[in-house]
Scaffold this motif. Structure first.
Motif, PDB file in Angstrom:
ATOM      1  N   PRO A 293       0.810  -1.231   0.000  1.00  0.00           N
ATOM      2  CA  PRO A 293       0.000   0.000   0.000  1.00  0.00           C
ATOM      3  C   PRO A 293       0.834   1.268   0.000  1.00  0.00           C
ATOM      4  CG  PRO A 293      -0.900  -1.591   1.549  1.00  0.00           C
ATOM      5  CD  PRO A 293       0.409  -2.137   1.095  1.00  0.00           C
ATOM      6  N   LEU A 294       1.970   1.235   0.680  1.00  0.00           N
ATOM      7  CA  LEU A 294       2.854   2.403   0.680  1.00  0.00           C
ATOM      8  C   LEU A 294       3.454   2.623  -0.705  1.00  0.00           C
ATOM      9  CD1 LEU A 294       4.723   1.836   4.071  1.00  0.00           C
ATOM     10  CD2 LEU A 294       2.781   3.333   3.629  1.00  0.00           C
ATOM     11  N   LEU A 295       3.772   1.538  -1.399  1.00  0.00           N
ATOM     12  CA  LEU A 295       4.348   1.659  -2.738  1.00  0.00           C
ATOM     13  C   LEU A 295       3.324   2.186  -3.731  1.00  0.00           C
ATOM     14  CD1 LEU A 295       6.404  -1.676  -2.899  1.00  0.00           C
ATOM     15  CD2 LEU A 295       7.237   0.624  -2.368  1.00  0.00           C
ATOM     16  N   TYR A 296       2.072   1.790  -3.565  1.00  0.00           N
ATOM     17  CA  TYR A 296       1.038   2.289  -4.480  1.00  0.00           C
ATOM     18  C   TYR A 296       0.920   3.806  -4.412  1.00  0.00           C
ATOM     19  CZ  TYR A 296      -0.465  -2.606  -4.512  1.00  0.00           C
ATOM     20  OH  TYR A 296      -0.508  -3.969  -4.624  1.00  0.00           O
ATOM     21  N   THR A 297       1.180   4.377  -3.242  1.00  0.00           N
ATOM     22  CA  THR A 297       1.047   5.824  -3.085  1.00  0.00           C
ATOM     23  C   THR A 297       2.137   6.591  -3.824  1.00  0.00           C
ATOM     24  OG1 THR A 297       2.319   5.787  -1.009  1.00  0.00           O
ATOM     25  CG2 THR A 297      -0.079   5.573  -0.837  1.00  0.00           C
ATOM     26  N   LEU A 298       3.121   5.875  -4.394  1.00  0.00           N
ATOM     27  CA  LEU A 298       4.114   6.550  -5.222  1.00  0.00           C
ATOM     28  C   LEU A 298       3.470   7.105  -6.484  1.00  0.00           C
ATOM     29  CD1 LEU A 298       7.125   4.049  -4.935  1.00  0.00           C
ATOM     30  CD2 LEU A 298       6.808   6.217  -3.729  1.00  0.00           C
ATOM     31  N   GLY A 299       2.353   6.519  -6.877  1.00  0.00           N
ATOM     32  CA  GLY A 299       1.636   7.017  -8.041  1.00  0.00           C
ATOM     33  C   GLY A 299       0.740   8.196  -7.665  1.00  0.00           C
ATOM     34  N   GLU A 300       0.805   9.266  -8.452  1.00  0.00           N
ATOM     35  CA  GLU A 300       0.028  10.471  -8.150  1.00  0.00           C
ATOM     36  C   GLU A 300      -1.469  10.189  -8.186  1.00  0.00           C
ATOM     37  OE1 GLU A 300      -0.604  14.979  -9.962  1.00  0.00           O
ATOM     38  OE2 GLU A 300       1.188  13.813 -10.457  1.00  0.00           O
ATOM     39  N   LYS A 301      -1.875   9.329  -9.107  1.00  0.00           N
ATOM     40  CA  LYS A 301      -3.291   9.009  -9.221  1.00  0.00           C
ATOM     41  C   LYS A 301      -3.804   8.280  -7.981  1.00  0.00           C
ATOM     42  CE  LYS A 301      -6.555   6.703 -12.278  1.00  0.00           C
ATOM     43  NZ  LYS A 301      -6.685   5.807 -13.443  1.00  0.00           N
ATOM     44  N   CYS A 302      -3.002   7.366  -7.469  1.00  0.00           N
ATOM     45  CA  CYS A 302      -3.395   6.643  -6.258  1.00  0.00           C
ATOM     46  C   CYS A 302      -3.529   7.599  -5.085  1.00  0.00           C
ATOM     47  CB  CYS A 302      -2.369   5.544  -5.955  1.00  0.00           C
ATOM     48  SG  CYS A 302      -2.781   4.524  -4.521  1.00  0.00           S
ATOM     49  N   ARG A 303      -2.600   8.533  -4.945  1.00  0.00           N
ATOM     50  CA  ARG A 303      -2.687   9.510  -3.851  1.00  0.00           C
ATOM     51  C   ARG A 303      -3.951  10.361  -3.992  1.00  0.00           C
ATOM     52  NH1 ARG A 303       2.839  10.201  -5.099  1.00  0.00           N
ATOM     53  NH2 ARG A 303       2.431  12.249  -6.016  1.00  0.00           N
ATOM     54  N   ALA A 304      -4.283  10.710  -5.236  1.00  0.00           N
ATOM     55  CA  ALA A 304      -5.497  11.500  -5.459  1.00  0.00           C
ATOM     56  C   ALA A 304      -6.734  10.716  -5.049  1.00  0.00           C
ATOM     57  CB  ALA A 304      -5.581  11.909  -6.925  1.00  0.00           C
ATOM     58  N   HIS A 305      -6.758   9.432  -5.377  1.00  0.00           N
ATOM     59  CA  HIS A 305      -7.896   8.595  -4.995  1.00  0.00           C
ATOM     60  C   HIS A 305      -8.032   8.508  -3.473  1.00  0.00           C
ATOM     61  CE1 HIS A 305      -8.805   7.708  -8.994  1.00  0.00           C
ATOM     62  NE2 HIS A 305      -8.104   6.595  -9.179  1.00  0.00           N
ATOM     63  N   ILE A 306      -6.911   8.359  -2.805  1.00  0.00           N
ATOM     64  CA  ILE A 306      -6.949   8.248  -1.342  1.00  0.00           C
ATOM     65  C   ILE A 306      -7.430   9.543  -0.708  1.00  0.00           C
ATOM     66  CG2 ILE A 306      -5.512   7.942   0.723  1.00  0.00           C
ATOM     67  CD1 ILE A 306      -3.806   6.000  -0.911  1.00  0.00           C
ATOM     68  N   ARG A 307      -6.958  10.673  -1.240  1.00  0.00           N
ATOM     69  CA  ARG A 307      -7.429  11.957  -0.706  1.00  0.00           C
ATOM     70  C   ARG A 307      -8.931  12.099  -0.899  1.00  0.00           C
ATOM     71  NH1 ARG A 307      -2.487  13.969  -3.013  1.00  0.00           N
ATOM     72  NH2 ARG A 307      -3.622  14.564  -4.915  1.00  0.00           N
ATOM     73  N   ARG A 308      -9.404  11.735  -2.064  1.00  0.00           N
ATOM     74  CA  ARG A 308     -10.834  11.844  -2.328  1.00  0.00           C
ATOM     75  C   ARG A 308     -11.637  10.864  -1.481  1.00  0.00           C
ATOM     76  NH1 ARG A 308     -11.086  10.046  -7.795  1.00  0.00           N
ATOM     77  NH2 ARG A 308     -13.305  10.528  -7.775  1.00  0.00           N
TER      78      ARG A 308
END
Length: 346
Positions: A293-308
């Motif tokens: 899960p920490l590695l997935y957050t390297l992607g900007e899109k994944c971080r955007a999804h998590i914020r949303r």
């Protein structure tokens, strides 16, 4: 269950002190460090369990809510997150085992052992599948029709689950409560048989997949470096980091088990150092389930999804523009390759 080999120590019984033969005595090693190591292991497992449970649940929610699960990479990532959760669910049982003893009975011993091996085998095969899929798309430009590609990926996922469950049956059958240690482990076998079986596992479930992955990424890297659109290959970089992390976590653990299966060392200091080293590499191997899960957050899109996801934004505000997916997507299909030095977008 996890390769920990106990060192048997004994002392001869004597009827009379005057008949005592000092040469027949084998001194007992102090084992207090094992209790300390078990407590430390349980604490680390608890941390890994909490991180893995929270992280993978967030990833699953983000994928299901915001992503198109008909895309191959997303489908593989979904299965990896499920497997990490399966592995994490088994950790509370091992925590109890380390702190006290195995109190859950033989049936749960077999089930939890099976979950452990299923998650390990399946995770490795899904990583290989992700790598091969990227290799086919980028190197051979095999952009098949969407429905055909999706059907093939679903067949691959099903086969991986069937193979991993089948490969885990033997360990499930042999797992039981060891009466002398009150722990869940693999039933005692001939040491040579154990060594041969583990060597086969290393060859077919570690070295062979690693060879395939190294070959695929060497070809992918060559293709990417010859392309003028390197920024579009973030998916490849992310998958490579995920695969590399898996092998970095698992390799020391596998090497240590092989070493401990062959060594016959009775020196107490050496036993202590080996056991402490084994505990460290085992914790490193188990920590893999909370790293993805920490590695997935390297992607900007994944971080955007998590914020949303945490901000509870309405579904209509999802990022569904083609330009966003091309620039940042985890599931972007790399359709641009260099042909005679020129970029050709299909």
């Amino acid at each position: 269950m996890d390769g920990n080999q106990s060192y048997s120590n004994y002392s001869g019984m004597v009827d009379d002190y005057s008949e005592y033969d000092e040469k027949e005595l084998v001194y007992l090693c102090e084992t207090e460090y094992r209790d300390s190591a078990s407590s430390a292991t349980a604490a680390c497992y608890a941390i890994i369990f909490c991180l893995s449970l929270a992280g993978n649940l967030v990833v699953l929610c983000a994928l299901v809510r915001f992503e198109d699960l008909k895309k191959v990479t997303n489908l593989f990532v979904l299965n990896l997150a499920v497997l990490d959760l399966v592995f994490a669910v088994s950790l509370p049982f091992w925590i109890t085992d380390h702190l006290y003893s195995w109190v859950f009975g033989n049936a749960l011993c077999k089930l939890v052992s099976g979950l452990y091996f299923i998650s390990i085998y399946s995770s490795l095969m899904f990583l290989v599948a992700m790598t091969v899929e990227r290799y086919i798309v980028i190197v051979h430009m095999a952009l098949t029709q969407h429905q055909k590609h999706l059907l093939g990926s679903r067949v691959v996922c099903t086969m991986i689950w069937v193979i991993s469950i089948s490969a885990s049956v033997r360990e499930m059958v042999l797992s039981r409560i060891l009466p002398d240690q009150y722990t869940c482990d693999i039933r005692d076998q001939n040491s040579q048989e154990v060594y041969i079986n583990y060597c086969l596992h290393i060859c077919f479930l570690f070295i062979l997949p690693l060879t395939v992955i190294v070959f695929c990424y060497s070809r992918i890297l060559k293709t990417v470096l010859s392309s003028r659109t390197k920024n579009r290959h973030r998916t490849v970089a992310l998958i490579f980091v995920i695969v590399l992390t898996f092998f970095v976590c698992r390799a020391p653990y596998n090497v240590m088990i092989l070493f401990m299966l062959r060594i016959d060392e009775r020196d107490c200091d050496t036993q202590k150092r080996l056991y402490v080293a084994f505990v460290i590499v085992r914790i490193l191997a188990y920590s893999h389930c909370c790293l993805n899960p920490l590695l997935y957050t390297l992607g900007e899109k994944c971080r955007a999804h998590i914020r949303r996801l945490f901000c509870s934004l309405p579904p209509q505000q999802r990022y569904n523009s083609v330009s966003y997916h091309v620039a940042h997507g985890l599931n972007v299909t790399d359709k641009s390759v260099a042909i005679n030095g020129k970029a050709s977008v299909k």
